[in-house]
Write a protein that holds these residues in place. Structure first.
Motif, PDB file in Angstrom:
ATOM      1  N   ALA A 165      16.709  69.895  14.405  1.00 50.83           N
ATOM      2  CA  ALA A 165      15.472  69.116  14.257  1.00 50.83           C
ATOM      3  C   ALA A 165      15.234  68.761  12.794  1.00 50.83           C
ATOM      4  N   LEU A 166      15.500  69.704  11.894  1.00 49.52           N
ATOM      5  CA  LEU A 166      15.320  69.445  10.466  1.00 49.52           C
ATOM      6  C   LEU A 166      16.330  68.410   9.974  1.00 49.52           C
ATOM      7  N   SER A 167      17.575  68.540  10.392  1.00 46.91           N
ATOM      8  CA  SER A 167      18.609  67.585   9.981  1.00 46.91           C
ATOM      9  C   SER A 167      18.276  66.175  10.449  1.00 46.91           C
ATOM     10  N   ASP A 168      17.785  66.056  11.681  1.00 47.93           N
ATOM     11  CA  ASP A 168      17.408  64.753  12.216  1.00 47.93           C
ATOM     12  C   ASP A 168      16.277  64.133  11.396  1.00 47.93           C
ATOM     13  N   GLN A 169      15.293  64.959  11.030  1.00 44.83           N
ATOM     14  CA  GLN A 169      14.157  64.440  10.267  1.00 44.83           C
ATOM     15  C   GLN A 169      14.576  64.014   8.863  1.00 44.83           C
ATOM     16  N   LEU A 170      15.456  64.772   8.250  1.00 50.34           N
ATOM     17  CA  LEU A 170      15.951  64.399   6.923  1.00 50.34           C
ATOM     18  C   LEU A 170      16.726  63.089   6.991  1.00 50.34           C
ATOM     19  N   ALA A 171      17.479  62.892   8.071  1.00 52.04           N
ATOM     20  CA  ALA A 171      18.230  61.643   8.230  1.00 52.04           C
ATOM     21  C   ALA A 171      17.289  60.462   8.408  1.00 52.04           C
ATOM     22  N   GLY A 200       8.620  67.679  20.139  1.00 51.09           N
ATOM     23  CA  GLY A 200       7.864  66.632  19.459  1.00 51.09           C
ATOM     24  C   GLY A 200       6.967  67.196  18.378  1.00 51.09           C
ATOM     25  N   ALA A 201       6.355  68.355  18.657  1.00 49.66           N
ATOM     26  CA  ALA A 201       5.490  68.985  17.666  1.00 49.66           C
ATOM     27  C   ALA A 201       6.303  69.475  16.469  1.00 49.66           C
ATOM     28  N   VAL A 202       7.513  69.988  16.728  1.00 55.15           N
ATOM     29  CA  VAL A 202       8.384  70.427  15.628  1.00 55.15           C
ATOM     30  C   VAL A 202       8.714  69.239  14.729  1.00 55.15           C
ATOM     31  N   THR A 203       9.048  68.104  15.327  1.00 52.81           N
ATOM     32  CA  THR A 203       9.347  66.904  14.552  1.00 52.81           C
ATOM     33  C   THR A 203       8.140  66.472  13.727  1.00 52.81           C
ATOM     34  N   ARG A 204       6.958  66.548  14.321  1.00 50.66           N
ATOM     35  CA  ARG A 204       5.725  66.162  13.609  1.00 50.66           C
ATOM     36  C   ARG A 204       5.482  67.098  12.432  1.00 50.66           C
ATOM     37  N   ILE A 205       5.719  68.381  12.614  1.00 46.76           N
ATOM     38  CA  ILE A 205       5.523  69.343  11.533  1.00 46.76           C
ATOM     39  C   ILE A 205       6.472  69.063  10.374  1.00 46.76           C
ATOM     40  N   PHE A 206       7.759  68.901  10.674  1.00 43.62           N
ATOM     41  CA  PHE A 206       8.734  68.629   9.620  1.00 43.62           C
ATOM     42  C   PHE A 206       8.442  67.291   8.934  1.00 43.62           C
ATOM     43  N   SER A 207       8.036  66.293   9.706  1.00 38.92           N
ATOM     44  CA  SER A 207       7.719  64.984   9.143  1.00 38.92           C
ATOM     45  C   SER A 207       6.541  65.071   8.177  1.00 38.92           C
ATOM     46  N   ASN A 208       5.477  65.775   8.584  1.00 38.01           N
ATOM     47  CA  ASN A 208       4.297  65.908   7.729  1.00 38.01           C
ATOM     48  C   ASN A 208       4.604  66.687   6.454  1.00 38.01           C
TER      49      ASN A 208
END
Length: 302
Positions: A165-171, A200-208
């Protein structure tokens, strides 16, 4: 015999007088206690209830009444604090709405000017669009936070791979990272266990967290993902000389921003959403500031 009888009568009279005096004193004390209780209920005094003379039963009653009054005082203090917080939140919401709206109205007036060059018209329209998107983002974030805190946002828990999830958000955020000029340091420990969370919540957290770091960080942004005991820890660290340890203690509060002038660059809702989402899923979020480095950790229960 008559002398003894007279003595007994005198003693009985004195005893009755003493009992009557005690009864009068007790009644006066109870009336004063009732008056003070009414004053306490009205918020006019915080004096504890007391009796001028000892009485086991009445004193037990007053102990219970004092405990109830203390609870009421605490409830009144909590209510006042929440009322003050609500007023401050309303003031902040009004400001955060008014700032982009005022800018939009100002540029719309400029567009009405006669003989305005086409390039200026295009520039003003771009500014208006940007302010409108800022306003839209703020309203959406405020709505989302209200739904999260009210338990109205549905979350589906599943086994989530935080590393992926973190790798996807960094990309996804690669262009933003490049434009920020920050040096990225990413350290993801191998073979981390998945955690129970809403993807979805994990993605939102990493994005924020990433957006917050890119917006306010300087020099280097460090992103770590590692295991500590029974938890997986995600840590976003960056230099933030403008912050203090006091700021770190409040960053998760809605509308809190270290920008004391509230220039509109940050609404303070992003980190509030991070904490609310983490806690809704059974995890924790915390922040710290040490030697100019600001770190936000989310500790994920395995």
């Amino acid at each position: 015999m008559a002398c003894v009888k007279n003595v007994l009568i005198v003693l009985l009279v004195l005893l009755c007088a003493a009992l009557a005096g005690r009864q009068i004193t007790l009644e006066q004390g109870l009336r004063r206690a009732a008056r003070r209780m009414r004053e306490q209920m009205a918020g006019e005094t915080t004096t504890r209830l007391a009796l001028p003379c000892p009485s086991v039963g009445a004193e037990k009653l007053l102990v219970c009444l004092n405990e109830l009054l203390e609870l009421r005082q605490e409830e009144r203090a909590v209510y006042r604090r929440k009322e003050q917080e609500l007023r401050q939140q309303i003031a902040n919401v009004s400001h955060d709405l008014r700032t982009p709206l005022t800018s939009i109205l100002g540029y719309l007036q400029l567009l009405e000017g006669e003989g305005l060059p086409q390039e200026k018209r295009a520039e003003y329209l771009t500014v208006i669009e940007g302010r409108a998107r800022t306003l839209q983002t703020f309203i959406a974030a405020f709505y989302d936070l209200s739904r999260i805190e009210g338990g109205e946002l549905p979350l589906e828990r599943e086994r989530v791979d935080l590393g992926r999830a973190l790798s996807d958000q960094l990309a996804v955020s690669y262009e933003q990272i490049e434009e920020s000029g920050l040096i990225m340091e990413v350290d993801v420990a191998p073979e981390l266990p998945p955690v129970w969370a809403d993807s979805g919540a994990v993605t939102r957290i990493f994005s924020n967290l990433l957006t917050n770091a890119l917006r306010h960080g300087t020099d280097t942004l460090s992103v770590k993902l590692y295991r500590e005991g029974g938890r997986v820890v995600s840590a976003f660290s960056n230099r933030a000389e403008g912050l203090t340890a006091e700021d770190a203690a409040h960053v998760f509060e809605r509308f809190y921003t270290a920008d004391k002038m509230r220039t509109g660059q940050s609404t303070g809702l992003g980190l509030a959403i991070v904490k609310a989402l983490a806690e809704r899923m059974g995890h924790t979020a915390r922040a710290r500031w040490e030697d100019g480095v600001f770190t936000i950790e989310v500790r994920w229960a395995v």
